[in-house]
Design a protein around this motif. Structure first.
Motif, mmCIF file in Angstrom:
data_model
loop_
_atom_site.group_PDB
_atom_site.id
_atom_site.type_symbol
_atom_site.label_atom_id
_atom_site.label_comp_id
_atom_site.label_asym_id
_atom_site.label_seq_id
_atom_site.Cartn_x
_atom_site.Cartn_y
_atom_site.Cartn_z
ATOM 1 N N LEU A 1 1.008 -5.065 -3.975
ATOM 2 C CA LEU A 1 1.294 -5.386 -2.580
ATOM 3 C C LEU A 1 2.640 -4.817 -2.140
ATOM 4 C CD1 LEU A 1 -0.479 -6.984 -0.746
ATOM 5 C CD2 LEU A 1 0.816 -9.036 -1.310
ATOM 6 N N GLY A 2 3.623 -4.845 -3.047
ATOM 7 C CA GLY A 2 4.966 -4.382 -2.722
ATOM 8 C C GLY A 2 4.973 -2.925 -2.309
ATOM 9 N N ARG A 3 4.293 -2.096 -3.106
ATOM 10 C CA ARG A 3 4.296 -0.668 -2.782
ATOM 11 C C ARG A 3 3.548 -0.430 -1.477
ATOM 12 N NH1 ARG A 3 6.744 2.583 -5.892
ATOM 13 N NH2 ARG A 3 5.615 4.425 -5.254
ATOM 14 N N LEU A 4 2.490 -1.203 -1.261
ATOM 15 C CA LEU A 4 1.761 -1.083 0.007
ATOM 16 C C LEU A 4 2.697 -1.399 1.176
ATOM 17 C CD1 LEU A 4 -0.989 -0.790 1.518
ATOM 18 C CD2 LEU A 4 -1.225 -3.265 1.302
ATOM 19 N N ILE A 5 3.479 -2.481 1.020
ATOM 20 C CA ILE A 5 4.378 -2.890 2.109
ATOM 21 C C ILE A 5 5.425 -1.810 2.373
ATOM 22 C CG2 ILE A 5 6.186 -4.527 2.743
ATOM 23 C CD1 ILE A 5 4.572 -6.719 1.431
ATOM 24 N N PHE A 6 6.054 -1.294 1.294
ATOM 25 C CA PHE A 6 7.119 -0.318 1.513
ATOM 26 C C PHE A 6 6.581 0.990 2.088
ATOM 27 C CE2 PHE A 6 9.167 -3.007 -1.812
ATOM 28 C CZ PHE A 6 10.016 -3.626 -0.915
ATOM 29 N N GLN A 7 5.391 1.398 1.607
ATOM 30 C CA GLN A 7 4.786 2.604 2.193
ATOM 31 C C GLN A 7 4.496 2.372 3.674
ATOM 32 O OE1 GLN A 7 1.482 3.052 -0.444
ATOM 33 N NE2 GLN A 7 2.699 4.122 -1.995
ATOM 34 N N SER A 8 3.996 1.175 3.983
ATOM 35 C CA SER A 8 3.650 0.892 5.375
ATOM 36 C C SER A 8 4.874 0.850 6.272
ATOM 37 C CB SER A 8 2.907 -0.434 5.477
ATOM 38 O OG SER A 8 1.809 -0.427 4.616
ATOM 39 N N ILE A 9 6.006 0.363 5.707
ATOM 40 C CA ILE A 9 7.240 0.356 6.504
ATOM 41 C C ILE A 9 7.638 1.792 6.825
ATOM 42 C CG2 ILE A 9 9.722 -0.085 6.433
ATOM 43 C CD1 ILE A 9 9.196 -2.644 4.998
ATOM 44 N N THR A 10 7.598 2.677 5.821
ATOM 45 C CA THR A 10 7.967 4.074 6.051
ATOM 46 C C THR A 10 7.033 4.721 7.057
ATOM 47 O OG1 THR A 10 8.121 3.973 3.657
ATOM 48 C CG2 THR A 10 8.894 5.969 4.689
ATOM 49 N N ALA B 1 7.973 -9.732 -7.680
ATOM 50 C CA ALA B 1 6.932 -8.803 -8.096
ATOM 51 C C ALA B 1 6.944 -7.561 -7.213
ATOM 52 C CB ALA B 1 5.566 -9.488 -8.034
ATOM 53 N N ILE B 2 7.222 -7.791 -5.916
ATOM 54 C CA ILE B 2 7.246 -6.681 -4.970
ATOM 55 C C ILE B 2 8.317 -5.658 -5.343
ATOM 56 C CG2 ILE B 2 7.844 -6.169 -2.577
ATOM 57 C CD1 ILE B 2 6.385 -8.677 -1.817
ATOM 58 N N ILE B 3 9.466 -6.169 -5.809
ATOM 59 C CA ILE B 3 10.552 -5.254 -6.199
ATOM 60 C C ILE B 3 10.251 -4.604 -7.544
ATOM 61 C CG2 ILE B 3 12.983 -5.161 -6.866
ATOM 62 C CD1 ILE B 3 13.641 -7.055 -4.703
ATOM 63 N N ALA C 1 10.142 -8.756 -17.429
ATOM 64 C CA ALA C 1 11.318 -8.533 -16.586
ATOM 65 C C ALA C 1 11.427 -9.604 -15.510
ATOM 66 C CB ALA C 1 11.250 -7.148 -15.943
ATOM 67 N N LEU C 2 10.282 -9.981 -14.940
ATOM 68 C CA LEU C 2 10.281 -11.004 -13.898
ATOM 69 C C LEU C 2 10.559 -12.380 -14.479
ATOM 70 C CD1 LEU C 2 7.198 -10.411 -11.582
ATOM 71 C CD2 LEU C 2 9.537 -10.839 -10.868
ATOM 72 N N ALA C 3 9.996 -12.627 -15.672
ATOM 73 C CA ALA C 3 9.997 -13.988 -16.202
ATOM 74 C C ALA C 3 11.347 -14.409 -16.770
ATOM 75 C CB ALA C 3 8.925 -14.123 -17.283
ATOM 76 N N PRO D 1 -1.823 -11.259 -10.389
ATOM 77 C CA PRO D 1 -1.790 -11.453 -11.850
ATOM 78 C C PRO D 1 -0.384 -11.289 -12.405
ATOM 79 C CG PRO D 1 -3.597 -10.000 -11.262
ATOM 80 C CD PRO D 1 -2.820 -10.246 -10.007
ATOM 81 N N LEU D 2 0.380 -10.335 -11.874
ATOM 82 C CA LEU D 2 1.748 -10.121 -12.348
ATOM 83 C C LEU D 2 2.580 -11.383 -12.150
ATOM 84 C CD1 LEU D 2 4.053 -8.398 -13.371
ATOM 85 C CD2 LEU D 2 4.283 -7.385 -11.116
ATOM 86 N N ALA D 3 2.520 -11.958 -10.935
ATOM 87 C CA ALA D 3 3.305 -13.162 -10.647
ATOM 88 C C ALA D 3 2.842 -14.327 -11.518
ATOM 89 C CB ALA D 3 3.208 -13.527 -9.173
ATOM 90 N N ILE D 4 1.528 -14.456 -11.705
ATOM 91 C CA ILE D 4 1.019 -15.587 -12.485
ATOM 92 C C ILE D 4 1.392 -15.458 -13.963
ATOM 93 C CG2 ILE D 4 -1.091 -16.746 -13.290
ATOM 94 C CD1 ILE D 4 -2.275 -16.190 -10.519
ATOM 95 N N ILE D 5 1.235 -14.237 -14.519
ATOM 96 C CA ILE D 5 1.616 -14.036 -15.925
ATOM 97 C C ILE D 5 3.099 -14.332 -16.104
ATOM 98 C CG2 ILE D 5 1.817 -12.351 -17.803
ATOM 99 C CD1 ILE D 5 -0.571 -10.887 -16.592
ATOM 100 N N ALA D 6 3.917 -13.858 -15.143
ATOM 101 C CA ALA D 6 5.356 -14.087 -15.237
ATOM 102 C C ALA D 6 5.672 -15.577 -15.178
ATOM 103 C CB ALA D 6 6.086 -13.343 -14.120
#
Lengths: 314, 273
Positions: A266-275, A254-256, A187-189, A100-105
């Motif tokens: 998804l972004g926070r999930l990815i960064f947590q998973s990397i750590t 959006a991830i940033i 901010a994204l848009a 939704p964030l990416a689509i709204i942006a």
């Protein structure tokens, strides 16, 4: 059109297969043994071998790739090592914030860019054109995550119109959810809208030099009438390309941005998973992002062909 | 000949950063490797012209040294893009319509499906975070950009008469690409290089901000912004300074790119005169 679509679907499938091979190779083949990588240097050999068993790492590379790829197709992304739940559950939860964030942006960027680009093109060389071009030049140079911080500073800290971050969840009402996504989406848009407005302007100006516009002017239309009635539709092709490209930037952006606003996407999930070295989650999430980019490119190609029959031949 | 205004402004801004980076190797107002905790979070003073961060490091010195990281990452990433992308584009154009051309172009499409952030995520997940990852991620992303620009421009040059003349002299595809095509598309590559350079600065800042780029204690603009976020309520200047620095650098490069394009492209030049 059907032949064109079939050819595109074939190349779409090939791209998806190639992309999945790349992701699989980087995550599961290059590190050597993903199990010992995930557990770190001090892991007991028994634990490593148990994880190898659990991840199905004992088969051949081809068998593993095949079972991973077919699993993805059926929605089975494996079990997250750290969270102990199916990766698909984790991703589904998070995607309802990021998408939704990416689509709204994207919508916001289009809503801003179209009129702005149109005004700049129709008032070419005048003060408003120069101001718009200057403003968009600045907009392109602004990193979206920094712009996000400025928005927090102004609208959350000083004016207190919005919360500084966090997400209430969609179950607490659409409005609360949208409110939490407003600043991140702006901010994204805005940087993307700057690019889009410039493309819109130059594409319109390019179209205005065409013969049919001269004909339209010759039959008595004013410059802005000719622009609205004839140039606008023809100028849309480059604009469509950029919109398609922007979607992948917005998804990545959006991830940033999620980091600035502490959004559970998804972004926070990815960064947590990397750590946490949870390669299974990273692998699936990345594949999903790449999948989205490839699908959007495909849709843009189809949209072109629908708009411009000449493009179906190539 | 009158120089475009953008070019002058772009050159000016870029020159400031280049000078600041060169200067940082011999002199910075303070040493950024020394933490002066008692002096933390100071506003701008005579001793610290732009104030200090949460570890008492001088902000101006941090920005100067941070510029090195940004510029180094962006330059090497553009180098990777040019070094690999341009030869691929030349090869594809020289063998237009061949199997090789098809392979190169489809390979390009594949890489395009991986935004640089996604490449960085993949590399970092496997090798751990470092500035090298940021370089690789942005560099890989640059390859198809340069390959496409090169192929497109080279294709139009291949149809010209002087290429035909060169072929009648018995020159092969390699020599024609190197001696005739490359010099004629160099302008275009310089402009594209400037654009990718500025995108590289933005991408590097984003990657270091989320922790996928340069690691502490190496100062980098993105990292400084990430640190500043904790203090945004009390010390907003910490977040403002690195951000505005990035904006000015990127703006300078974009103006430089636009100015160079106007300078090289006679069509636009005629309109202006």
């Amino acid at each position: 059109m059907i032949r064109f679509a079939t050819a595109r679907i074939l190349s779409l499938s090939l791209s998806l297969i190639a992309a999945s091979v790349v992701v699989f190779a980087v995550v599961e083949v290059i590190p050597g043994d993903p199990a010992s990588y995930m557990l770190g240097m001090n892991a007991e050999p028994e634990t490593v071998s148990a994880l190898r068993q659990e991840l199905g790492l004992n088969g051949s590379i081809w068998a593993r790739y095949f079972s991973w790829a077919t699993g993805m197709l059926t929605g089975d992304f494996g079990i997250s090592y750290t969270y102990r739940v199916p990766v698909s559950d984790l991703i589904v939860q998070r995607i309802w914030v990021s998408l939704p964030l990416a689509i709204i942006a994207l919508l916001l960027s289009i809503i801003i860019a179209f009129p702005v680009g149109l005004i700049a093109a129709s008032r070419r060389g005048k003060f408003s054109d120069y101001s718009i071009m200057g403003a968009t030049q600045m907009g392109i140079a602004v990193p979206n995550f920094w712009f996000a911080m400025l928005l927090v500073l102004v609208f959350s800290i000083n004016l207190k119109w919005f919360g500084a971050g966090g997400f209430p969840g969609w179950e607490n009402g659409l409005l609360a959810g949208l409110k939490a996504l407003t600043l991140p989406a702006i901010a994204l848009a805005l940087p993307q809208a700057s690019i889009l407005a410039r493309v819109m302007r130059s594409s319109l100006l390019e179209t205005l030099t065409q013969d049919y516009i001269r004909t339209a002017r010759a039959k008595g239309l004013t410059r802005s009438q000719a622009l609205r009635r004839h140039a606008l539709r023809n100028a849309m092709i480059p604009v469509l390309t950029i919109i398609g490209l922007q979607f992948s930037f917005l998804l990545a952006g959006a991830i940033i941005i999620e980091n600035v606003f502490f959004l559970p996407g998804l972004g926070r999930l990815i960064f947590q998973s990397i750590t946490q070295r949870d390669l299974i989650v990273v692998e699936s999430a990345v594949m999903l992002l790449v999948f989205a980019v490839i699908i959007v490119t495909f849709l843009v190609d189809l949209a072109y062909a629908a708009v411009d029959p000449r493009l179906r031949k190539s | 000949m009158k120089l475009p205004v953008q070019l002058i402004l772009g050159l000016f801004l870029t020159a400031i950063f280049v000078i600041a980076v060169l200067l940082s190797f011999i002199w910075t107002p303070h040493d950024v490797s020394i933490l002066t905790i008692p002096d933390k979070l100071l506003p701008a003073t005579d001793k610290y012209w732009l104030g200090t961060d949460h570890l008492g490091r001088d902000m101006l010195s941090m920005l100067m040294v941070g510029a090195r990281t940004s510029i180094a990452v962006a330059i090497v990433a553009v180098g990777i893009g040019i070094g690999i992308g341009v030869p691929l584009g030349l090869m594809a154009a020289a063998n237009r319509g061949s199997f090789l051309d098809e392979i190169i172009m489809r390979g390009n499409d594949l890489v395009f499906a991986f935004p640089s952030l996604v490449i960085a995520i993949l590399i970092t997940a496997v090798f751990g975070p470092s500035a090298i990852n940021a370089i690789l991620a942005i560099g890989i992303f640059n390859i198809p950009v340069f390959a496409r620009v090169t192929r497109g421009a080279a294709l139009s040059i291949w149809t010209l008469d002087y290429i035909l003349a060169a072929r009648t002299f018995g020159k092969g595809a390699f020599r024609i690409s190197a001696e005739h095509i490359l010099p004629n598309i160099a302008n275009l590559l310089i402009v594209q290089g400037t654009i990718q350079f500025s995108l590289g600065i933005l991408a590097e800042a984003g990657l270091s901000y989320v922790g996928l780029g340069a690691q502490p204690p190496t100062p980098s603009w993105g990292r400084m912004l990430a640190d500043a976020q904790t203090f945004i309520y009390t010390n907003p200047m910490l977040a403002f300074l690195p951000g505005i620095t990035i904006v000015l650098m990127v703006l300078g490069l974009n103006l430089l790119g636009d100015g160079l394009r106007d300078l090289f492209d006679p069509r636009i030049r005629r309109q202006r005169e």
